[in-house]
Scaffold this motif. Structure first.
Motif, short mmCIF file in Angstrom:
data_model
loop_
_atom_site.label_atom_id
_atom_site.label_comp_id
_atom_site.label_asym_id
_atom_site.label_seq_id
_atom_site.Cartn_x
_atom_site.Cartn_y
_atom_site.Cartn_z
N LYS A 31 15.16 -16.60 46.74
CA LYS A 31 16.03 -17.37 45.80
C LYS A 31 16.05 -16.74 44.59
CE LYS A 31 13.70 -21.79 47.51
NZ LYS A 31 13.04 -23.23 47.16
N GLN A 32 15.88 -15.52 44.37
CA GLN A 32 16.29 -14.56 43.23
C GLN A 32 17.35 -13.71 43.48
OE1 GLN A 32 12.68 -15.45 43.64
NE2 GLN A 32 13.36 -16.93 42.12
N ASN A 240 8.67 -18.74 40.98
CA ASN A 240 9.89 -18.33 41.40
C ASN A 240 10.43 -19.29 42.69
OD1 ASN A 240 7.91 -16.84 42.80
ND2 ASN A 240 9.79 -15.88 43.93
N PRO A 244 13.07 -22.01 41.16
CA PRO A 244 14.06 -21.05 41.13
C PRO A 244 15.14 -20.77 40.21
CG PRO A 244 14.60 -21.99 43.01
CD PRO A 244 13.26 -22.90 42.37
N ASN A 248 15.10 -17.92 37.14
CA ASN A 248 16.18 -16.91 37.34
C ASN A 248 16.76 -16.75 35.74
OD1 ASN A 248 15.65 -16.63 39.98
ND2 ASN A 248 17.38 -17.76 40.76
#
Length: 265
Positions: A31-32, A240, A244, A248
């Motif tokens: 998700k990053q 995270n 997310p 981020n």
């Protein structure tokens, strides 16, 4: 050498290295990736015994230390000629990042510590003591599921719980025992590690529902001039995954500010 994967945006871009926690793998950063790849060179690592590093042909020692695991990452950085990088860690991975900061501070531009572990509270110490008592007779996945549920009990932590349980299934019992032994005496190790304030800019990103680890981070950051704390609502230990977009936004903004400040000097 442990398994790694890079995403290179350009020669003049900053490097960001992601360090997952125990029982996970570099896949937990899915998700990053998209947001970070747009701005940085990325280094993903699978810690020894985890993910694709599980298949690396290398003679591991019977017991691991945080120094051993940290050196694995330093070896990758040296192999890739990465002189310095920003680090993003999660859970137990934040201990490894702190260990690298002590051993090779010049390698680290800044640290983003998600779900940071800087001290085990009484409940977590009881859990670990119980785990050490029964780890030879109880299937490791039973223990891992129990720990995942205790650390991430809420319904909205379900995705994080499921992700880490799914990743942990890829470990073998022997590997789990090696990593579990790292938790013995970890409070003393962390106390020594954090006794001296680091000059490395550090951002702690904690979920407001991370009741196991948030209080100790709040207390620690109050004493540090180079550390900041951001708390994310509706999030537990694995920030995270739980939130997310906010993770981020906070982490990328922090890293970019460090880059800007270097050129402003």
């Amino acid at each position: 050498m442990i398994y790694y994967k890079t995403y290179i945006r350009g020669e003049n871009c900053e490097w960001v290295t992601f360090v997952h926690g125990a029982g996970g793998s570099s896949s937990i950063w899915y998700k990053q990736l998209r947001a970070f790849k747009e701005k940085f060179n990325i280094l993903l690592i699978d810690l020894r015994g985890h993910g694709k590093s599980k298949n690396v042909k290398r003679k591991w020692f019977a017991d691991y230390t945080f120094a051993d695991v940290s050196k694995d990452i330093i070896d990758v950085l040296n192999h890739l000629n990465i002189s310095s990088t920003h680090f993003v860690g999660i859970s137990l991975g934040t201990i490894i990042v702190q260990s690298i900061a002590e051993k090779e501070p010049s390698k680290i531009r800044s640290m983003v510590m998600g779900g940071a572990v800087i001290r085990l509270n009484f409940r977590s110490q009881v859990l670990i003591s119980l785990g050490n008592l029964v780890k030879h007779i109880v299937p490791y996945m039973w223990l891992y599921r129990l720990f995942a549920w205790v650390i991430m009990p809420s319904q909205r932590h379900r995705e994080s719980r499921s992700l880490f349980v799914r990743e942990a299934k890829k470990l073998c019992q022997k590997e789990f025992k090696r990593w579990f032994k790292l938790t013995k005496g970890v409070n003393g190790f962390l106390s020594n590690l954090l006794a001296k304030e680091t000059e490395i800019p550090t951002l702690y990103i904690m979920g407001e529902e991370d009741y196991m680890f948030l209080p100790s981070v709040q207390s620690h950051v109050k004493k540090q001039k180079n550390s900041k704390l951001s708390m994310i609502a509706k999030s537990g230990h694995v920030v995270n995954v739980d939130q997310p977009d906010e993770f981020n936004r906070l982490s990328i903004g922090f890293i970019q500010r460090q880059h800007s400040q270097v050129f402003a000097r």
